[in-house]
Design a protein around this motif. Structure first.
Motif, PDB file in Angstrom:
ATOM      1  N   THR A 121      16.665  19.074  24.299  1.00 32.55           N
ATOM      2  CA  THR A 121      16.551  17.920  23.398  1.00 32.55           C
ATOM      3  C   THR A 121      17.564  18.072  22.271  1.00 32.55           C
ATOM      4  O   THR A 121      18.201  19.101  22.127  1.00 32.55           O
ATOM      5  N   SER A 123      16.712  18.154  19.225  1.00 31.28           N
ATOM      6  CA  SER A 123      16.140  18.985  18.164  1.00 31.28           C
ATOM      7  C   SER A 123      16.050  20.421  18.645  1.00 31.28           C
ATOM      8  O   SER A 123      16.376  20.743  19.777  1.00 31.28           O
ATOM      9  N   SER A 124      15.581  21.274  17.780  1.00 29.10           N
ATOM     10  CA  SER A 124      15.539  22.692  18.122  1.00 29.10           C
ATOM     11  C   SER A 124      14.407  23.023  19.076  1.00 29.10           C
ATOM     12  O   SER A 124      14.455  23.999  19.788  1.00 29.10           O
TER      13      SER A 124
ATOM     14  N   ASP B 214      10.047  16.770  15.555  1.00 30.16           N
ATOM     15  CA  ASP B 214      11.490  16.783  15.277  1.00 30.16           C
ATOM     16  C   ASP B 214      12.276  15.701  15.967  1.00 30.16           C
ATOM     17  O   ASP B 214      13.343  15.309  15.515  1.00 30.16           O
ATOM     18  N   GLU B 215      11.776  15.288  17.097  1.00 30.19           N
ATOM     19  CA  GLU B 215      12.549  14.316  17.875  1.00 30.19           C
ATOM     20  C   GLU B 215      12.442  12.908  17.318  1.00 30.19           C
ATOM     21  O   GLU B 215      13.154  12.007  17.731  1.00 30.19           O
TER      22      GLU B 215
END
Lengths: 283, 403
Positions: A121, A123-124, B214-215
């Motif tokens: 993704t 993000s992390s 977070d996404e």
């Protein structure tokens, strides 16, 4: 019984997915047999399946980066699960871009093969997707039905023409008749024939080549067969078509063995996967 | 009424219509006049009053969609003075005007929409390249106003996310899947397919996807909750959002209350309101997918995959599978689960029961998704007058007077 496998390599995942997808096109349900070295997709040729049998063998090391299993007990160190390959195929298809894919035997609401993957993704934190494919554990008393089918005493063994070509021919013939005759001889000749009241059509292949005799476990012990004499099997055309439709990868070797008026045994060999398919003859 | 849509907006309009077609069979067209927009928004409120509303609702009234186009969306926009105008048209007819979006993009320069009141027709004229004019005369029917009542401000749980994330999520589920359950916690969102029947559960493949906060561009969760809604209807919005690259916002309050999904830009706003199943179950605790285990990556513990307990049970009668807590009939005012359940909501329940019969064979029996949010607008009938008007914090007050 425990099973846990992990695939990290994208090409392996892709290949495995294609194998499972091919199996899913051949049958709605089959048995997945696991032992420490190999995986098998098995369909035993029972009347319920229309007599069609399938045996697909994969070497686990060629696909899995990690593979651990514990069978039923030390003497029977195997696991046999009845599964719908379509579900497995669907699960695998959605995770093609995963960083890693794990396949585990789990017990959720029922025994399941759980396919879980970490997806990349922005993000992390990775996205985790889990697919629980319900399976049925097959008790040991039924394992005898799942043995590798022995090579039949075939009359003719011949290499197949390109599968795509056969598929085109069979597709067209299917519109005309429900039954197809496959005949071949030990001189590299093969014919596909249909015959109805109105029309008969046959397609001829030449110079196909025959695998060297002495191949396979049991061989015809009788005096040498006349290489020009044809052995034939009359099969349900849909079964043959189903076999051809599913093939996604060109095999490195493809051949068929014919037992005259009994069964046709199709064998496809890829680098790390072998697929055998038995179609019985119809009267 | 006369509207002219030019250039790239023709494609936007076309896509909006295709999205609406995933919801219902009829397109409700209504140029808004009042200062009060009935689709209150938290941000980007289209306060300019004269916008064009295109709406659709499904037959069981469990899904509703509305696209509002501000006058600036059009290169020319004039609406009939005086009386309110609203109509409905078979959506398939309108779709046929905008059939191939790819071709539209390349060939259509303008689209004129004109009202022909004498003949009860809406005329769509596509001005294409090379001077080609394609005129479609679509008959309409007068209709009641169709407005769903919802208040995004009251929704404690809301998200905003890039449509790509949702499209990728939804890709994991088969196209035939009807319903999904979304469970939220402070940091995570789980999306899994919903299997109704006990019997199906043992055979069905279960898929679950876990998204981290977070996404999302924006992720606010006030209460850990699960809500179940129909995925098919959502896909229409996702296609629209992705093609226009607009983030999707989701607003949700509690199970049973509808979930609102919207996309907005400066000249347009789309809202999809989907009923949710009123199951009062908290995030599932019996499965290993409970909230706490998913905080980190699933550990590589082989031990948890032990089959031994199953094997022992195999030869004896197998205990029944761990079931989800059965959906209880809540006294939550948002709830309206089964036809015989007490309809304390502001819906017209008898109306719904009749409508259930109209469900096509391919619609799931949406008994549990009883329409919850229509506070309007059908002509008063004997049943209506006996309906108690309940106070409902989610609802706006009764719809405007239809006279």
């Amino acid at each position: 019984m425990r099973f846990r496998g992990k695939i990290v390599d994208v090409a392996c995942l892709n290949h495995f997915t294609r194998v499972v997808t091919t199996i899913s096109k051949l049958t709605k349900t089959c048995v997945l047999r696991l032992n420490p070295d190999k995986l098998f997709f098995v369909l035993s040729g029972k009347v319920a399946n229309g007599g069609v049998g399938m045996w697909c063998e994969l070497s686990q090391a060629n696909f899995f980066d990690e593979y651990q299993m514990e069978g039923f007990n030390p003497e029977n160190n195997e696991i046999c699960l009845e599964v719908a390959p379509e579900n497995l195929s669907r699960a695998l298809k959605t995770v093609q871009n995963a960083k890693s894919v794990k396949v585990k035997l789990t017990k959720k609401h029922c025994p399941c093969l759980t396919v879980s993957a970490e997806l990349p993704t922005m993000s992390s934190i990775s996205r985790v997707v889990t697919h629980d494919v319900p399976v049925d554990v097959i008790p040991t008393r039924l394992w005898h039905e799942l043995k590798e089918p022995s090579m039949p005493d075939f009359d003719v063994s011949i290499y197949l023409p390109p599968l795509k070509t056969i598929k085109n021919v069979v597709d067209r013939m299917k519109n005309l008749s429900n039954f197809l005759v496959i005949e071949a001889n030990m001189n590299g000749k093969m014919n596909l024939k249909i015959e109805t009241d109105l029309v008969s059509v046959s397609t001829h292949f030449r110079d196909l080549g025959n695998p060297p005799s002495g191949d396979g476990a049991s061989q015809d012990g009788s005096p040498t067969r006349d290489p020009h004499s044809m052995a034939e099997v009359r099969v349900d055309i849909r079964k043959l078509q189903q076999f051809l439709v599913g093939q996604q990868v060109n095999p490195s070797k493809s051949m068929c063995n014919i037992v005259h008026q009994s069964v046709v045994h199709l064998i496809l060999l890829h680098e790390d996967v072998s697929l055998q398919y038995f179609i019985p003859s119809v009267a | 009424m006369q509207c002219v849509v030019t250039g790239g907006n023709v494609k936007v309009l076309a896509k909006a219509i295709h999205s609406l077609s995933r919801i219902g069979e009829e397109l409700y067209v209504e140029p808004q006049k009042d200062g009060v927009s009935c689709c209150a928004t938290v941000r980007n409120t289209i306060t300019s009053s004269c916008h064009l509303a295109l709406r659709s609702v499904n037959s069981s009234r469990s899904a509703y969609a509305c696209f509002l186009f501000a006058p600036l969306f059009f290169s020319r926009y004039s609406i009939p003075n005086g009386k309110d105008f609203r109509c409905k048209i078979a959506i398939k007819s309108v779709q046929s005007v905008f059939r191939s979006v790819a071709t539209l993009e390349k060939t259509v320069e303008k689209c004129h929409i004109e009202l022909d009141e004498e003949n009860d027709r809406l005329t769509f004229t596509l001005h294409c390249k090379h001077g080609l004019l394609k005129t479609h005369n679509l008959s309409y029917q007068d209709s009641e106003s169709l407005q769903a009542m919802f208040d995004k401000d009251a929704c404690t749980t809301n998200f905003r996310v890039n449509p790509r994330v949702l499209v990728d999520t939804v890709a994991h589920f088969p196209p035939s899947l009807e319903e999904v359950t979304v469970t939220v916690s402070d940091e995570r969102m789980w999306v899994r397919n919903y299997v109704e029947d006990e019997t199906e559960r043992s055979k069905a493949m279960l898929t679950e996807l876990c998204l981290a906060s977070d996404e999302f561009d924006h992720f606010v969760v006030k209460a850990h909750n699960s809500f179940t809604f129909c995925l098919k209807e959502l896909r229409g919005l996702l296609v629209f959002a992705e093609s226009n690259n607009l983030p999707v916002s989701m607003y949700f309050k509690e199970p049973g209350c509808p979930v609102v999904l919207s996309v907005t830009d400066s000249v347009m706003e789309g809202n999809f309101v989907l009923a949710t199943l009123s199951d009062g179950s908290s995030p599932p605790k019996n499965k290993s997918k409970g909230a706490h285990t998913q905080q980190s990556l699933p550990p590589d513990d082989f031990m948890n995959d032990d089959m031994d307990s199953y094997l022992i049970a195999m030869d004896t009668s197998v205990a029944s599978s761990a079931a989800e807590p059965p959906a209880s009939t809540l006294t939550d005012p948002c709830t309206s689960k089964l036809p015989e359940a007490n309809h304390k909501t502001r819906t017209h329940s008898e109306e719904e029961e009749e409508e259930e019969v109209a469900d096509g064979p391919d619609r799931p029996p949406n008994k549990k998704f009883r329409s919850l949010f229509f506070g309007s607008v059908l002509p008063p009938s004997p049943q209506m007058s006996t309906q108690p008007v309940t106070t409902q914090e989610v609802l706006a007050s009764d719809s405007e007077d239809e006279s």
